[in-house]
Enzyme design. Sequence first.
Site, short mmCIF file in Angstrom:
data_model
loop_
_atom_site.label_atom_id
_atom_site.label_comp_id
_atom_site.label_asym_id
_atom_site.label_seq_id
_atom_site.Cartn_x
_atom_site.Cartn_y
_atom_site.Cartn_z
N ALA A 109 0.86 -1.19 0.00
CA ALA A 109 0.00 0.00 0.00
C ALA A 109 0.89 1.24 0.00
CB ALA A 109 -0.91 -0.03 1.22
N GLU A 110 1.49 1.51 -1.15
CA GLU A 110 2.46 2.61 -1.22
C GLU A 110 1.83 3.95 -0.89
OE1 GLU A 110 2.25 0.15 -3.32
OE2 GLU A 110 4.24 -0.77 -3.36
N GLN A 137 10.02 -0.98 -2.28
CA GLN A 137 10.73 -2.24 -2.52
C GLN A 137 11.57 -2.13 -3.80
OE1 GLN A 137 8.49 -5.95 -3.29
NE2 GLN A 137 9.22 -6.46 -1.25
N ALA A 180 12.18 1.06 -6.97
CA ALA A 180 11.85 2.44 -7.34
C ALA A 180 10.61 2.50 -8.22
CB ALA A 180 13.04 3.07 -8.08
N ASP A 181 10.45 1.48 -9.05
CA ASP A 181 9.34 1.43 -10.00
C ASP A 181 7.97 1.49 -9.32
OD1 ASP A 181 11.06 -0.05 -12.53
OD2 ASP A 181 11.74 -0.34 -10.49
N HIS A 192 11.38 -3.42 -12.68
CA HIS A 192 12.35 -3.50 -11.58
C HIS A 192 13.70 -2.90 -12.01
CE1 HIS A 192 9.38 -6.51 -10.45
NE2 HIS A 192 9.85 -6.49 -9.22
#
Lengths: 334, 369
Positions: free
Chosen positions: A67-68, A90, A92-93, A135
């Site tokens: 849940a960014e 986790q 950068a993408d 990624h």
Amino acid sequence: MPTDTAPAAEEISYVDAIHHALGDAMRADESVMLMGQDIAGHGGAFKITRGYLEEFGASRVRNTPIAESGTIGIASGAALLGLRPVIEMQFADFITCGFNQTVNVAAKMFFRTGHPVPLVIRFPAGGGVGAGAFHSQNNESWFTQVPGLKVVAPAFAGDAYRLLRAAIADPNPVMYFEHKFLYRREKAVVDRGAPTPTRIEGGSQVLREGEDVTIVSYGWMTHRALEAAERLAEEGISAEVIDLPVLVPLGMDGILESVRRTSRAIVVHEATITSGFGAELAARIAEEAMDSLDAPIRRICYPDSPPPFHKGLEARRIPSVEGIVEGARALAAW
Amino acid sequence: MKRYPAYDPIEYQDWSPDPEVMRSYRGLVAESEGIQRSLERLGPAGLERLQRGLLRNRLHDIALKRWVRTGVITKAWLGCGEEAATVGAVHALADGDVVGPMIRNAAATFERGVPLEESFRAYLATGDSVTKGRDLHFGDLAHGVVAPISHVGDLVPVLAGFALAFQLRGESNVAITWTGEGATRTGTVHEGLSLAAARRAPLIVVVQDNSVALGTVRSDRFRSALEGMAGGYGVPGIECDGNHVLDVHRAVREARELCVAGEGPVVVLARTFRLGGHATHDEAEARRLFDAELFAEWGKRDPIGCFEEFLKEEPHRIGGGAEEKLARWEEEVIAEVEAAAERSLASRQTAPPDPEAMLGDVFAGGSGS
């Protein structure tokens, strides 16, 4: 092994520099806390927070759901009340899922309300590891365009340590781009006992002096620029290599001073070329040092295409030492 | 209260208590042990604060409407008909609690102690306003008010962050925010509630279901879905009548108690109706688009009219003399709002925003801008 006092200067890897910067900051300041997916117990995708759950407890080392947006929001709220959260994306993408909280809530809070948001988001970024389109991205320029965010991209273990400590101490949201390719390949002697800055300030560093051409880069590509300079020296071309560990705020003085001396400029980065940060650097050089230039500014960057999964295909896209050498040669002969 | 034919919705212009509505209003008070406890807690002084708050909210909105009508500002986002959902909620809080309103909950700012003129100054973008003319959404952490953001729902995780900080520091405060029923469908609300639920954070999310969004009425299915919302996160849910200021107070007071006892977060569902447009510019359009019945039914349930009538029916709640007291409070609030509006208009003359300063303060700590 937890330690109360930092050990004497020792050689550590880039990834351990980040690990230690987090731990040392938490030991120095109780308001520092870590948030991210699987960062407690598991230690995170790159094991950077290993051991910290045990040392600092679950209230300061917090696992979050996938849940960014919620995570960056909750961190912003906690930061407004004086905590100093450090979020691990986790990869950068994945920041896309937390974009609004970053660029509209955290970035604009101080300007709108006068309340600082001391927040760090760590971005394991970059390619070279065959990790495909989701990624491998270098998405720093998504943020350099947003006023209110500071953006850093260290190339060396020492800078990785110092800049992360500075980012945590800084009262602003700092986007900290750490390059995955460098994690275990780059090593340097780092004195963790030395004082670290309390603010992210703009500025560049000359890593190698030269007279014929200035090569500006950051992150992984700084290493390739240095290799290219070595090769160029064999050919009699003297290249000055400038590393730019802090993208925002942008300190142009050192770059302009160098370009005025060498009269030629190359900007190298791994991010895609169009509207990449190199475009900003080239524009600034053109605006402020056009009179000194003897050749057009050259950008050597990733082409405008998503990262392919196949390592060989990917390698052809990432700026190579040979590509930088060729670019410098062409400029030198201009 | 005095009515304002030029600015009030037609349902409020000749408002008189509807016997059936009042029967159910009183009935709820009589039946609800929770409201009884709220009444005890509030006492005469608390009820006076509620009434003054409701009036302040309505009159603040009318002042803005007047400014729109006379060309002082171009638009305003109002809470007409929804005042109880804001005022009842904030008066159930304690010192040190933090609120994160939507723009429609402007009363949350002044009912938490931010001077009333700050809301006016924000609309006028004066240089001496909290945001120095930079934003009409404003807040002030000195009073525990977080500035709203246009992206509705996005304050849910931010206020969850405040709740988390209270929890980490062992402080028994809570954070509260409001979201419309529409914004409950955003991913951010879901994420914020999920995080808060996992951590038992002392967060209250008031779902202010005002039945409509811009020009769309929410469906019956969605209406029912909101009832199950809290259960979806495994957290307590409390429903209340969003037009009944005592019931809203009861719901938020109970939510607060649950939060402090470590049972948070709590979702409070307050059913109400937006008796106007999305903003001042589309009031007529809303009338065209929505069923006239909606306006007629909800119009009878004016949160201020009903509360005043209740106090007149049960004057002992405020120590007797209800008519006289209500009139005096209203006079004082009218004067207060007018004076605040005048001071703000004066600021427009004496404190225009500084164009040079507008470029600054991008970063805290003064460096690097």
